[in-house]
Design a protein around this motif. Structure first.
Motif, PDB file in Angstrom:
ATOM      1  N   PRO A 189     120.846 -85.081 -34.081  1.00 23.64           N
ATOM      2  CA  PRO A 189     121.383 -85.043 -32.715  1.00 23.64           C
ATOM      3  C   PRO A 189     122.722 -84.327 -32.607  1.00 23.64           C
ATOM      4  N   HIS A 190     123.414 -84.170 -33.724  1.00 25.50           N
ATOM      5  CA  HIS A 190     124.710 -83.474 -33.696  1.00 25.50           C
ATOM      6  C   HIS A 190     124.557 -81.960 -33.843  1.00 25.50           C
ATOM      7  N   LEU A 191     123.370 -81.478 -34.171  1.00 27.30           N
ATOM      8  CA  LEU A 191     123.166 -80.041 -34.312  1.00 27.30           C
ATOM      9  C   LEU A 191     123.247 -79.356 -32.955  1.00 27.30           C
ATOM     10  N   CYS A 192     123.980 -78.262 -32.912  1.00 27.23           N
ATOM     11  CA  CYS A 192     124.053 -77.463 -31.687  1.00 27.23           C
ATOM     12  C   CYS A 192     122.655 -76.933 -31.368  1.00 27.23           C
ATOM     13  N   THR A 193     122.243 -77.026 -30.123  1.00 23.76           N
ATOM     14  CA  THR A 193     120.886 -76.603 -29.757  1.00 23.76           C
ATOM     15  C   THR A 193     120.768 -75.108 -29.502  1.00 23.76           C
ATOM     16  N   ALA A 194     121.895 -74.396 -29.491  1.00 25.18           N
ATOM     17  CA  ALA A 194     121.832 -72.940 -29.296  1.00 25.18           C
ATOM     18  C   ALA A 194     121.098 -72.298 -30.461  1.00 25.18           C
ATOM     19  N   LYS A 195     120.195 -71.392 -30.162  1.00 25.93           N
ATOM     20  CA  LYS A 195     119.443 -70.707 -31.207  1.00 25.93           C
ATOM     21  C   LYS A 195     120.367 -69.811 -32.034  1.00 25.93           C
ATOM     22  N   SER A 196     119.933 -69.554 -33.257  1.00 20.48           N
ATOM     23  CA  SER A 196     120.682 -68.677 -34.147  1.00 20.48           C
ATOM     24  C   SER A 196     120.553 -67.229 -33.675  1.00 20.48           C
ATOM     25  N   PRO A 197     121.432 -66.343 -34.141  1.00 20.63           N
ATOM     26  CA  PRO A 197     121.307 -64.926 -33.769  1.00 20.63           C
ATOM     27  C   PRO A 197     119.931 -64.340 -34.093  1.00 20.63           C
ATOM     28  N   GLN A 198     119.340 -64.712 -35.226  1.00 24.62           N
ATOM     29  CA  GLN A 198     118.016 -64.178 -35.561  1.00 24.62           C
ATOM     30  C   GLN A 198     116.974 -64.632 -34.547  1.00 24.62           C
ATOM     31  N   GLN A 199     117.042 -65.888 -34.152  1.00 26.03           N
ATOM     32  CA  GLN A 199     116.080 -66.399 -33.181  1.00 26.03           C
ATOM     33  C   GLN A 199     116.248 -65.723 -31.823  1.00 26.03           C
ATOM     34  N   VAL A 200     117.505 -65.548 -31.404  1.00 35.09           N
ATOM     35  CA  VAL A 200     117.764 -64.882 -30.128  1.00 35.09           C
ATOM     36  C   VAL A 200     117.302 -63.429 -30.180  1.00 35.09           C
ATOM     37  N   MET A 201     117.534 -62.774 -31.321  1.00 33.80           N
ATOM     38  CA  MET A 201     117.109 -61.376 -31.459  1.00 33.80           C
ATOM     39  C   MET A 201     115.596 -61.273 -31.339  1.00 33.80           C
ATOM     40  N   GLY A 202     114.882 -62.258 -31.858  1.00 37.66           N
ATOM     41  CA  GLY A 202     113.440 -62.256 -31.718  1.00 37.66           C
ATOM     42  C   GLY A 202     113.017 -62.273 -30.257  1.00 37.66           C
ATOM     43  N   SER A 203     113.698 -63.075 -29.451  1.00 37.17           N
ATOM     44  CA  SER A 203     113.385 -63.129 -28.024  1.00 37.17           C
ATOM     45  C   SER A 203     113.777 -61.841 -27.312  1.00 37.17           C
ATOM     46  N   LEU A 204     114.921 -61.279 -27.682  1.00 38.35           N
ATOM     47  CA  LEU A 204     115.346 -60.021 -27.068  1.00 38.35           C
ATOM     48  C   LEU A 204     114.325 -58.915 -27.313  1.00 38.35           C
ATOM     49  N   VAL A 205     113.829 -58.838 -28.546  1.00 36.56           N
ATOM     50  CA  VAL A 205     112.899 -57.767 -28.897  1.00 36.56           C
ATOM     51  C   VAL A 205     111.509 -58.015 -28.336  1.00 36.56           C
ATOM     52  N   LEU A 233     112.415 -68.099 -44.259  1.00 37.94           N
ATOM     53  CA  LEU A 233     111.908 -69.402 -43.855  1.00 37.94           C
ATOM     54  C   LEU A 233     112.137 -69.636 -42.367  1.00 37.94           C
ATOM     55  N   GLU A 234     113.264 -69.172 -41.866  1.00 44.21           N
ATOM     56  CA  GLU A 234     113.574 -69.345 -40.448  1.00 44.21           C
ATOM     57  C   GLU A 234     112.550 -68.631 -39.572  1.00 44.21           C
ATOM     58  N   ALA A 235     112.069 -67.477 -40.040  1.00 41.19           N
ATOM     59  CA  ALA A 235     111.089 -66.727 -39.267  1.00 41.19           C
ATOM     60  C   ALA A 235     109.779 -67.489 -39.129  1.00 41.19           C
ATOM     61  N   LEU A 236     109.521 -68.403 -40.072  1.00 37.93           N
ATOM     62  CA  LEU A 236     108.291 -69.186 -40.028  1.00 37.93           C
ATOM     63  C   LEU A 236     108.432 -70.459 -39.201  1.00 37.93           C
ATOM     64  N   ARG A 237     109.679 -70.810 -38.873  1.00 37.02           N
ATOM     65  CA  ARG A 237     109.920 -72.108 -38.243  1.00 37.02           C
ATOM     66  C   ARG A 237     109.153 -72.244 -36.938  1.00 37.02           C
ATOM     67  N   GLU A 238     108.418 -73.315 -36.832  1.00 42.57           N
ATOM     68  CA  GLU A 238     107.575 -73.539 -35.661  1.00 42.57           C
ATOM     69  C   GLU A 238     108.435 -73.684 -34.414  1.00 42.57           C
ATOM     70  N   GLY A 239     107.978 -73.055 -33.334  1.00 42.25           N
ATOM     71  CA  GLY A 239     108.659 -73.197 -32.053  1.00 42.25           C
ATOM     72  C   GLY A 239     109.710 -72.149 -31.811  1.00 42.25           C
ATOM     73  N   LEU A 240     109.808 -71.121 -32.690  1.00 42.38           N
ATOM     74  CA  LEU A 240     110.831 -70.104 -32.484  1.00 42.38           C
ATOM     75  C   LEU A 240     110.250 -68.801 -31.971  1.00 42.38           C
ATOM     76  N   SER A 241     109.077 -68.819 -31.428  1.00 44.06           N
ATOM     77  CA  SER A 241     108.519 -67.606 -30.834  1.00 44.06           C
ATOM     78  C   SER A 241     109.287 -67.251 -29.582  1.00 44.06           C
ATOM     79  N   SER A 242     109.155 -66.012 -29.163  1.00 41.81           N
ATOM     80  CA  SER A 242     109.924 -65.559 -28.010  1.00 41.81           C
ATOM     81  C   SER A 242     109.480 -66.277 -26.745  1.00 41.81           C
ATOM     82  N   ALA A 243     110.382 -66.301 -25.791  1.00 40.86           N
ATOM     83  CA  ALA A 243     110.123 -67.059 -24.565  1.00 40.86           C
ATOM     84  C   ALA A 243     108.862 -66.571 -23.867  1.00 40.86           C
ATOM     85  N   SER A 244     108.037 -67.514 -23.463  1.00 42.57           N
ATOM     86  CA  SER A 244     106.834 -67.263 -22.674  1.00 42.57           C
ATOM     87  C   SER A 244     105.764 -66.487 -23.428  1.00 42.57           C
TER      88      SER A 244
END
Length: 472
Positions: A189-205, A233-244
């Motif tokens: 619960p203390h982890l910041c919920t903001a996605k990492s730069p790699q995760q955000v870059m995935g959504s941008l692209v 490993l982060e690229a495999l993490r479930e739920g990190l696909s781009s929005a929509s």
């Protein structure tokens, strides 16, 4: 093949850290923290780095291991070769995004400036057949800005009954993997919920850029060049696909320098991860330098910039300045770090003898263990902690700072630190492109789409242990 750094019974060989760090006497092993009996073994004896532990195959399912084995140069060249065939329906748009922490390695290797290294790397990738090369700094802008807002919100919500602080950064995949799969509550619960730069870059692209190019996300093959193997490993993490969209944000992650990824799966040999430097060394292509692309039409990245972090994306410094201004109307020009012990630093905001904000940077497994122990006791005195699995930070990622014998190349690391510190700093709030994307892509600063695209949720061991069959 047994991993040299793993502490499970199946892997009996132990190793010392490069700095001969001993786990503090006050910090128990993760097994002790969870009330388990020793399957994780004695960390003090094993003397491992968290990143070493998580970058081996011992906590992977067969499916994850198979997917990781595909994240290498063979998969990259498979797409390149596919694009040369006549059946255009199977062609992919190849996009490579480069983390700024990877560039000092190439600058040191080629003995050029970091901007020239960026252009040489971009030119080489395009000579292979890559269509676009991006810098992930813009993705880090979003990650930092969302982290800033979340910290201020948590500060206002915090109370003894509802403890919203400390906020722990979540940009390091090695740390997040450990927090989710071993620690669980009360840490996640203390982890910041903001996605990492790699995760955000995935959504941008896969979302924004795909729409600009009138492409479906599945037609884009997105490669990340990163400093550490945990990004795979982060690229495999479930739920990190781009929005929509159902496609994964990053299809493949390559590190700067080659390494052997040990896979002990049925019918799978130990496959070499042919990383970027090795590809460049083995190529006989005539390469012309090229300027890095942007997400905005024909505009180019003329120079390399970074955020204000010694060897990271700079979440601590940026959040600290923002919080000082928003909460106490204090302008902080230069963030002063006080070293408390190796790889543990403290930053405070004081006024009239009173400490208003107390931040920390905790790098490496020993510091993480001590931090978690104090957090569980309610004795962690910090509002915010920037947590990175690798001692020394992202520049010391095992994908670029490690020599062939598995040790840290300290001379190379020191050279990279000097190169990185010379890169100009650009605060994320000064980017007009980021503000434009908030409005045009995300439909506003605090819109539901911004929340969905830029934030994530964290699981706990109870939710994933059965599926992963982890035996710590």
């Amino acid at each position: 093949m047994k991993c040299e750094h793993c502490t499970r019974k199946e892997c009996s060989k132990k190793t010392k850290t490069d700095d001969e760090e001993n786990v503090s006497d006050e910090a128990p092993s993760p097994a002790q923290e969870n009330g388990e009996k020793g399957e994780f073994h004695k960390l003090a004896d094993a003397k491992i780095f968290l990143s070493d532990c998580l970058a081996c195959d011992s906590c992977l399912t067969a499916e994850e291991g198979l997917q990781l084995s595909q994240q290498n140069a063979k998969d990259f060249f498979r797409v390149l070769n596919l694009n040369k065939k006549c059946d255009t329906s199977k062609h992919k748009v190849l996009v490579v995004s480069v983390c700024p922490q990877s560039l000092p390695y190439f600058a040191a290797k080629f003995n050029v400036s970091v901007t020239d290294a960026s252009r040489r790397l971009c030119g080489f990738l395009k000579s292979l057949g890559v269509h676009y090369v991006f810098d992930t700094t813009i993705a880090a802008d979003f990650s930092i800005l969302e982290s800033q807002k979340e910290f201020v919100r948590r500060y206002h919500q915090h109370s003894e009954e509802a403890r919203a602080l400390p906020m722990l950064t979540s940009a390091c995949p090695g740390w997040v993997r450990y927090a989710e799969r071993v620690l669980g509550r009360p840490v996640t619960p203390h982890l910041c919920t903001a996605k990492s730069p790699q995760q955000v870059m995935g959504s941008l692209v896969k979302d924004y850029f795909a729409r600009q190019q009138n492409l479906s996300p599945e037609k884009i093959f997105h490669v990340i060049v990163a400093p550490c193997y945990d990004r795979k490993l982060e690229a495999l993490r479930e739920g990190l696909s781009s929005a929509s969209h159902s496609s994964r944000g990053a299809d493949c992650v390559l590190t700067g320098v080659g390494h052997w990824w040990p896979l002990t799966l049925p019918h799978t040999a130990c496959l070499p991860v042919g990383e970027v430097a090795q590809i460049m060394e083995q190529s006989d292509l005539s390469v012309q330098d090229a300027t890095v692309d942007t997400l905005f039409g024909d505009l180019k990245e003329e120079k390399v910039t970074r955020h204000d972090g010694a060897s990271s994306d700079g979440h601590l410094a940026q959040v600290f300045r923002h919080a000082a201004k928003e909460l106490f109307n204090e302008d902080v020009e230069e963030v002063t770090y006080r070293a408390r012990r190796c790889d543990f630093q403290e930053v405070t905001l004081e006024k009239n003898g009173e400490v208003l904000l107390r931040f920390a940077a905790a790098y490496g497994f020993r510091n993480i263990q001590n931090m978690i122990l104090k957090l569980k006791k309610g004795a962690l005195p910090y509002h915010f902690v920037e947590v990175l699995a690798c001692p020394g930070g992202c520049l010391n990622g095992r994908g670029q700072a490690q020599s062939r014998d598995g040790r840290v190349d300290k001379a190379l690391l020191q050279q990279m630190e000097g190169i990185y510190s010379d890169i100009p700093v650009r605060p994320p709030e000064t980017s007009a492109h980021v503000q434009e994307l908030y409005q045009q892509w995300l439909e506003g600063l605090d819109s539901p789409k911004a929340q969905e695209t830029l934030h994530t949720r964290f699981s706990s061991p109870e939710l994933c242990a059965h599926d992963l069959d982890i035996r710590w």
